[in-house]
Design a protein around this motif. Structure first.
Motif, PDB file in Angstrom:
ATOM      1  N   THR A   1       0.856  -1.185   0.000  1.00 33.82           N
ATOM      2  CA  THR A   1       0.000   0.000   0.000  1.00 33.82           C
ATOM      3  C   THR A   1       0.892   1.235   0.000  1.00 33.82           C
ATOM      4  O   THR A   1       1.910   1.260   0.684  1.00 33.82           O
ATOM      5  N   PHE A   2       0.544   2.245  -0.815  1.00 30.05           N
ATOM      6  CA  PHE A   2       1.248   3.531  -0.785  1.00 30.05           C
ATOM      7  C   PHE A   2       0.268   4.610  -0.352  1.00 30.05           C
ATOM      8  O   PHE A   2      -0.768   4.776  -1.000  1.00 30.05           O
ATOM      9  N   ASN A   3       0.605   5.343   0.672  1.00 36.49           N
ATOM     10  CA  ASN A   3      -0.218   6.468   1.138  1.00 36.49           C
ATOM     11  C   ASN A   3      -1.699   6.100   1.235  1.00 36.49           C
ATOM     12  O   ASN A   3      -2.566   6.823   0.732  1.00 36.49           O
ATOM     13  N   GLY A   4      -1.974   4.950   1.809  1.00 39.97           N
ATOM     14  CA  GLY A   4      -3.364   4.528   2.010  1.00 39.97           C
ATOM     15  C   GLY A   4      -4.012   3.917   0.785  1.00 39.97           C
ATOM     16  O   GLY A   4      -5.170   3.479   0.833  1.00 39.97           O
TER      17      GLY A   4
ATOM     18  N   LYS B   1      -4.158   0.909  -1.751  1.00 38.19           N
ATOM     19  CA  LYS B   1      -3.669  -0.471  -1.898  1.00 38.19           C
ATOM     20  C   LYS B   1      -3.347  -0.757  -3.365  1.00 38.19           C
ATOM     21  O   LYS B   1      -4.224  -0.673  -4.224  1.00 38.19           O
ATOM     22  N   ILE B   2      -2.070  -1.053  -3.651  1.00 36.58           N
ATOM     23  CA  ILE B   2      -1.644  -1.309  -5.037  1.00 36.58           C
ATOM     24  C   ILE B   2      -1.624  -2.818  -5.306  1.00 36.58           C
ATOM     25  O   ILE B   2      -2.280  -3.291  -6.226  1.00 36.58           O
ATOM     26  N   LEU B   3      -0.873  -3.559  -4.503  1.00 36.16           N
ATOM     27  CA  LEU B   3      -0.801  -5.011  -4.686  1.00 36.16           C
ATOM     28  C   LEU B   3      -1.537  -5.682  -3.532  1.00 36.16           C
ATOM     29  O   LEU B   3      -1.367  -5.293  -2.376  1.00 36.16           O
TER      30      LEU B   3
ATOM     31  N   GLY C   1       0.359  -6.034 -17.529  1.00 37.66           N
ATOM     32  CA  GLY C   1      -0.647  -5.371 -16.715  1.00 37.66           C
ATOM     33  C   GLY C   1      -0.841  -3.942 -17.155  1.00 37.66           C
ATOM     34  O   GLY C   1       0.035  -3.352 -17.790  1.00 37.66           O
ATOM     35  N   PRO C   2      -1.989  -3.379 -16.807  1.00 36.75           N
ATOM     36  CA  PRO C   2      -2.253  -1.996 -17.183  1.00 36.75           C
ATOM     37  C   PRO C   2      -1.310  -1.033 -16.475  1.00 36.75           C
ATOM     38  O   PRO C   2      -0.700  -1.381 -15.460  1.00 36.75           O
ATOM     39  N   SER C   3      -1.231   0.172 -17.021  1.00 41.49           N
ATOM     40  CA  SER C   3      -0.400   1.206 -16.411  1.00 41.49           C
ATOM     41  C   SER C   3      -0.871   1.474 -14.985  1.00 41.49           C
ATOM     42  O   SER C   3      -2.078   1.565 -14.731  1.00 41.49           O
ATOM     43  N   GLY C   4       0.062   1.533 -14.069  1.00 41.47           N
ATOM     44  CA  GLY C   4      -0.276   1.839 -12.687  1.00 41.47           C
ATOM     45  C   GLY C   4      -0.731   0.634 -11.879  1.00 41.47           C
ATOM     46  O   GLY C   4      -1.121   0.769 -10.713  1.00 41.47           O
ATOM     47  N   SER C   5      -0.671  -0.574 -12.469  1.00 39.67           N
ATOM     48  CA  SER C   5      -1.163  -1.748 -11.736  1.00 39.67           C
ATOM     49  C   SER C   5      -0.152  -2.273 -10.715  1.00 39.67           C
ATOM     50  O   SER C   5      -0.466  -3.174  -9.933  1.00 39.67           O
ATOM     51  N   GLY C   6       1.086  -1.753 -10.769  1.00 42.85           N
ATOM     52  CA  GLY C   6       2.065  -2.178  -9.757  1.00 42.85           C
ATOM     53  C   GLY C   6       3.160  -3.079 -10.313  1.00 42.85           C
ATOM     54  O   GLY C   6       3.797  -3.813  -9.559  1.00 42.85           O
ATOM     55  N   LYS C   7       3.421  -2.992 -11.621  1.00 47.73           N
ATOM     56  CA  LYS C   7       4.450  -3.853 -12.228  1.00 47.73           C
ATOM     57  C   LYS C   7       5.848  -3.452 -11.727  1.00 47.73           C
ATOM     58  O   LYS C   7       6.621  -4.292 -11.285  1.00 47.73           O
ATOM     59  N   THR C   8       6.138  -2.152 -11.792  1.00 45.79           N
ATOM     60  CA  THR C   8       7.452  -1.688 -11.312  1.00 45.79           C
ATOM     61  C   THR C   8       7.585  -1.953  -9.820  1.00 45.79           C
ATOM     62  O   THR C   8       8.638  -2.361  -9.335  1.00 45.79           O
ATOM     63  N   THR C   9       6.507  -1.742  -9.088  1.00 47.50           N
ATOM     64  CA  THR C   9       6.516  -2.008  -7.639  1.00 47.50           C
ATOM     65  C   THR C   9       6.900  -3.462  -7.373  1.00 47.50           C
ATOM     66  O   THR C   9       7.696  -3.753  -6.478  1.00 47.50           O
TER      67      THR C   9
ATOM     68  N   ASP D   1      12.425  -3.818 -16.580  1.00 45.80           N
ATOM     69  CA  ASP D   1      11.230  -2.970 -16.481  1.00 45.80           C
ATOM     70  C   ASP D   1      10.950  -2.294 -17.825  1.00 45.80           C
ATOM     71  O   ASP D   1      11.593  -1.296 -18.164  1.00 45.80           O
ATOM     72  N   GLU D   2      10.019  -2.845 -18.581  1.00 45.38           N
ATOM     73  CA  GLU D   2       9.634  -2.305 -19.892  1.00 45.38           C
ATOM     74  C   GLU D   2      10.849  -1.865 -20.711  1.00 45.38           C
ATOM     75  O   GLU D   2      10.927  -0.710 -21.146  1.00 45.38           O
ATOM     76  N   PRO D   3      11.794  -2.769 -20.961  1.00 47.31           N
ATOM     77  CA  PRO D   3      13.034  -2.355 -21.623  1.00 47.31           C
ATOM     78  C   PRO D   3      12.866  -1.979 -23.095  1.00 47.31           C
ATOM     79  O   PRO D   3      13.761  -1.396 -23.678  1.00 47.31           O
TER      80      PRO D   3
ATOM     81  N   ASN E   1      -6.785  -5.208 -12.425  1.00 50.12           N
ATOM     82  CA  ASN E   1      -6.737  -3.797 -12.029  1.00 50.12           C
ATOM     83  C   ASN E   1      -6.511  -3.702 -10.531  1.00 50.12           C
ATOM     84  O   ASN E   1      -6.609  -4.696  -9.814  1.00 50.12           O
ATOM     85  N   LYS E   2      -6.234  -2.481 -10.038  1.00 52.61           N
ATOM     86  CA  LYS E   2      -5.949  -2.285  -8.610  1.00 52.61           C
ATOM     87  C   LYS E   2      -7.181  -2.507  -7.751  1.00 52.61           C
ATOM     88  O   LYS E   2      -8.272  -2.150  -8.186  1.00 52.61           O
ATOM     89  N   PRO E   3      -7.006  -3.011  -6.531  1.00 53.61           N
ATOM     90  CA  PRO E   3      -5.780  -3.591  -5.999  1.00 53.61           C
ATOM     91  C   PRO E   3      -5.404  -4.864  -6.756  1.00 53.61           C
ATOM     92  O   PRO E   3      -6.256  -5.731  -6.971  1.00 53.61           O
TER      93      PRO E   3
HETATM   94  N1  LIG Z   1       7.226   5.210  -3.896  1.00 53.95           N
HETATM   95  C1  LIG Z   1       5.933   5.420  -4.137  1.00 53.95           C
HETATM   96  N2  LIG Z   1       5.200   6.215  -3.339  1.00 53.95           N
HETATM   97  C2  LIG Z   1       3.877   6.410  -3.558  1.00 53.95           C
HETATM   98  N3  LIG Z   1       3.200   5.832  -4.573  1.00 53.95           N
HETATM   99  C3  LIG Z   1       3.868   5.025  -5.405  1.00 53.95           C
HETATM  100  C4  LIG Z   1       5.275   4.783  -5.233  1.00 53.95           C
HETATM  101  N4  LIG Z   1       5.676   3.918  -6.213  1.00 53.95           N
HETATM  102  C5  LIG Z   1       4.573   3.659  -6.948  1.00 53.95           C
HETATM  103  N5  LIG Z   1       3.504   4.318  -6.463  1.00 53.95           N
HETATM  104  C6  LIG Z   1       2.136   4.239  -7.002  1.00 53.95           C
HETATM  105  O1  LIG Z   1       1.818   2.860  -7.131  1.00 53.95           O
HETATM  106  C7  LIG Z   1       1.072   2.639  -8.320  1.00 53.95           C
HETATM  107  C8  LIG Z   1       1.746   1.569  -9.144  1.00 53.95           C
HETATM  108  O2  LIG Z   1       2.957   2.100  -9.673  1.00 53.95           O
HETATM  109  P1  LIG Z   1       3.921   1.232 -10.589  1.00 53.95           P
HETATM  110  O3  LIG Z   1       4.967   2.161 -11.103  1.00 53.95           O
HETATM  111  O4  LIG Z   1       4.366   0.039  -9.842  1.00 53.95           O
HETATM  112  O5  LIG Z   1       2.931   0.795 -11.759  1.00 53.95           O
HETATM  113  P2  LIG Z   1       3.259   0.175 -13.195  1.00 53.95           P
HETATM  114  O6  LIG Z   1       2.290  -0.932 -13.412  1.00 53.95           O
HETATM  115  O7  LIG Z   1       4.708  -0.162 -13.284  1.00 53.95           O
HETATM  116  O8  LIG Z   1       2.922   1.410 -14.141  1.00 53.95           O
HETATM  117  P3  LIG Z   1       3.499   1.830 -15.588  1.00 53.95           P
HETATM  118  O9  LIG Z   1       3.128   0.717 -16.546  1.00 53.95           O
HETATM  119  O10 LIG Z   1       2.767   3.093 -15.895  1.00 53.95           O
HETATM  120  O11 LIG Z   1       4.999   2.010 -15.449  1.00 53.95           O
HETATM  121  C9  LIG Z   1       0.930   3.982  -9.015  1.00 53.95           C
HETATM  122  O12 LIG Z   1      -0.332   4.506  -8.700  1.00 53.95           O
HETATM  123  C10 LIG Z   1       2.037   4.812  -8.405  1.00 53.95           C
HETATM  124  O13 LIG Z   1       1.689   6.165  -8.374  1.00 53.95           O
END
Ligand SMILES: Nc1ncnc2c1ncn2[C@@H]1O[C@H](COP(=O)(O)OP(=O)(O)OP(=O)(O)O)[C@@H](O)[C@H]1O
Length: 235
Positions: free
Chosen positions: A10-13, A15-17, A34-42, A146-148, A197-199
């Motif tokens: 969870t980031f700032n309340g 829930k991402i994953l 996964g869609p943009s913002g779904s938490g792949k980089t996380t 990460d999306e190379p 999608n999130k969560p």
């Molecule tokens: N360090 C952080 N602090 C607060 N929020 C974060 C942090 N890292 C990621 N997030 C939030 O977590 C969510 C998922 O981010 P993440 O970069 O993992 O998604 P993604 O699937 O890799 O997206 P994209 O395909 O656009 O790169 C986003 O809403 C992002 O704003």
């Protein structure tokens, strides 16, 4: 094998994953779609130890040397192509083996003629090639990408995917790469994880047994899979 069990973040309340479960088989390429913002980089950051999970466990990583390819190439601007390779390998592989490894990977990625060029004189695609080259040459057992291929046009992307497959064949290490491009997953993945999608959790897993060099996006199997994953990602 690396096992991700019940991982939540969870980031700032927000829930991402939520309750993420999957495994990375040794010597195989796993792709997260996964869609943009779904938490792949996380997810990659959790595996790299750059973030801590709020809940759940990740096992099988202890002491494992990791290589990481970021979305942007992150090259050293003051070093040449060869110097960038040398920089990451100098404390890892002794000479003369180091020089052989550098030459092998530069050759595979078509960068031999550019060995004395500085990053600012390379195209975006060439910079990303170098970043991939460097990550593959670094002695690793897990490679996170990460999306190379994100910023590349389609023909360049397809040729680069084939070159990455050739580099993987040298050591056949474990790879986890994330993308939102289904075609990339179909061409380079042995296992595809489709995020919801999130969560976010894993909504489906697909296994692809065909050797990477035989993958054809227009084959009936991959065409069907492409449609199915498109439908899942739209939900
Ligand atoms: N360090 C952080 N602090 C607060 N929020 C974060 C942090 N890292 C990621 N997030 C939030 O977590 C969510 C998922 O981010 P993440 O970069 O993992 O998604 P993604 O699937 O890799 O997206 P994209 O395909 O656009 O790169 C986003 O809403 C992002 O704003």
């Amino acid at each position: 094998m690396i096992v991700i069990k019940g991982v939540s973040k969870t980031f700032n309340g927000s829930k991402i994953l939520e309750d993420l479960f999957f495994t990375l088989e040794t010597g195989r390429i796993t792709c997260i779609l996964g869609p943009s913002g779904s938490g792949k980089t996380t997810t990659l950051q959790l595996l790299a130890g750059l973030l801590q999970a709020d809940k759940g466990t990740i096992s099988g990583l202890q002491g494992l040397p990791i290589s990481y390819v970021f979305q942007e190439p992150r090259l050293l601007p003051w070093e040449t192509v060869e110097g960038n390779m040398e920089f990451v390998l100098k404390n890892q592989i002794a000479m003369p083996q180091r020089q052989k490894v550098i030459e092998c990977y530069l050759e595979l990625m078509g960068l031999t003629a550019y060995r004395n060029y500085y990053p600012h004189t390379l195209s975006g695609g060439m910079k990303q090639r170098l970043a991939l080259c460097r990550a593959f040459a670094f002695p690793h057992q897990l490679l996170l990408m990460d999306e190379p291929f994100k910023s590349l046009d389609t023909p360049l992307k397809i040729s680069l995917l084939q070159e990455v497959a050739k580099m993987w064949h040298i050591n056949q290490n474990t790879i986890l790469f994330v993308t939102h491009d289904i075609a990339e997953g179909l061409l380079l993945g042995h296992k595809l994880l489709v995020y919801s999608n999130k969560p976010t959790s894993v909504q489906r897993e697909f296994l692809l047994d065909d050797p990477l060099c035989q993958r054809d996006l227009s084959s009936p199997t991959l065409t069907k899979l492409y449609s199915e994953i498109t439908r899942l990602l739209k939900n």
